[in-house]
Write an enzyme that holds these catalytic residues in place. Sequence first.
Site, PDB file in Angstrom:
ATOM      1  N   CYS B   8       0.887  -1.083   0.087  1.00 52.26           N
ATOM      2  CA  CYS B   8       0.053  -0.020  -0.090  1.00 52.26           C
ATOM      3  C   CYS B   8       1.001   1.355   0.157  1.00 52.26           C
ATOM      4  O   CYS B   8       2.062   1.157  -0.165  1.00 52.26           O
ATOM      5  CB  CYS B   8      -0.865  -0.116   1.218  1.00 52.26           C
ATOM      6  SG  CYS B   8      -0.078   0.012   2.646  1.00 52.26           S
ATOM      7  N   ASN B   9       0.355   2.345   0.217  1.00 53.81           N
ATOM      8  CA  ASN B   9       1.121   3.421   0.333  1.00 53.81           C
ATOM      9  C   ASN B   9       2.479   3.400   0.926  1.00 53.81           C
ATOM     10  O   ASN B   9       3.404   3.748   0.342  1.00 53.81           O
ATOM     11  CB  ASN B   9       0.350   4.798   0.523  1.00 53.81           C
ATOM     12  CG  ASN B   9       0.906   6.075   0.203  1.00 53.81           C
ATOM     13  OD1 ASN B   9       1.451   6.305  -0.767  1.00 53.81           O
ATOM     14  ND2 ASN B   9       0.928   7.038   1.363  1.00 53.81           N
TER      15      ASN B   9
END
Lengths: 437, 99
Positions: B8-9
């Site tokens: 994810c980020n």
Amino acid sequence: MQTFKKMFDNFLNAIVKISSTKALVALKDGFVLTMPITLIGSLFLLLANLPINGYGKFMENTFGANWNIGLNQVAGATFDILALITVIGIAYFYAKNENEDGISSAIIALVSFLVISASSTATESGELVGGVIPKTWTGAQGVITAIIIGLISGAVFTYFVKKKITIKMPKGVPDGVANSFAALIPGLVIILGSMIVYQVIKISFDSTLTELIFKGLQIPLQNLSDSFVGGLVITLLISLLFWAGLHGPNIVMGVMAPILTANAVANNTLLQSGKLSVAEGAHIMTPQVIDNFVKFGGTGITLGLLIAALIAAKSNQMKSISKLSVVPGIFNINEPVIFGLPIVYNPFMLVPFILVPIMGLIITYGAIAIGILTPFTGVQIPWTTPPIISGFILGGFSGAIIQAIILVLSVLIYLPFMKKQDKVLVENEAKSAELIS
Amino acid sequence: MRKIILMCNAGMSTSILVGKVREAAKNMGYDCTIDAYPVNEAEERAKDADIVLLGPQVRFEQKRIQAKLDCPVSIIDMAAYGMVNGKKVLEDIKKELGD
């Protein structure tokens, strides 16, 4: 409603398309390299300027007048080379994302940046000192130029290497040696171009590209980002994107972080001369306003929603999701509640999810503007630092209290919307229980 | 043994999920390693992975990541992601890999 949905989808697609262009991906990846440096620099800057009355005097009396020269030296070697790291990072990732030699691209871009920037500085009496790299332009003031040079240099380098306009080595020559020759032609072209730009601007304007871009582009951009409307647009976009299930901060701050960071670092100078106030020209909108006051507890300050749910929720789903999400929420991570409740495309949650961060912005912006809260400087903390603690480190007691007020208000704003959603969930749960029995 | 990478980020919210997927794998007796990383480390971390799963909030990165990797890159189901449902995520992985 249909046309509205279509418009919204088009808007999302456009944003995603723009943010996945080569240039913006390189900008995002490259500027991230400055993070560890500014975080470390922050620690030293913080120790040199703790937000406690009488701290400076106390340290001076205890350790002598030179007590902080080491601390300031570190701050000067980190924040003051922000543009150098930016240009290196962006050119590196531009080439690397295209599977080309990142290091060569980065070094050429760094040289190009130095060629188009000033190589002399004036003393207080106006005497020119040559043979220096002035920190005036390698720090925050050179950031936009660094982005432009990093992108152009990275793009030209990648183009030449991809088109094989390079000096070719016979087979059997080691890769490292071949690479160093491959960089020669693109490097020559980029640096020759930079030289021409330098000479033309020096002769016609007695200035440098870095200085012109700073005055003509960076200052207007910084002022735009520093206005309340600027803050509002950033805040709105982040919430709206996350409501659509896209990582808003990643997309918006990817573009805005360099400008907001430049605002924050510009405040350092005022801090060091003891004139850190909005009246003296300090910037209000800095990364900390967004990271630690507008989206603490996760985008939308969903920590408020979780607390409201822990207090008053009756449905099993609301209860379990809030229990599951509250610990990550304290550390500003809220994907569980965003996708689990969900908030994504949930009409009940759209209004508070947008309203609460705007409330946070109004309070924080207002507090800085009227002087209750000191403008933030280069001092930054990891975004996972829990609220109240982060407020205290960044803004002393006022910072902690303002975060507490925003948190309480966010609970109150979320409460009625949470109850509405909860009622629907209770009804659904009763229905499915009937079906089973 | 399968190598599964979640991204994810910042690798933070997927790291919450990792523990649950590992637990599910243990219960099912599925032989695999599961780790979470930030999405911009895809090349270094996932070169030899069997499958990469992206958090739904970074689903717009799918095309870019897929271009860099040979293994399938898919998006984690939103509801399973939010409820940190490790079992469902692992079942989806097994289905995708044909195990």
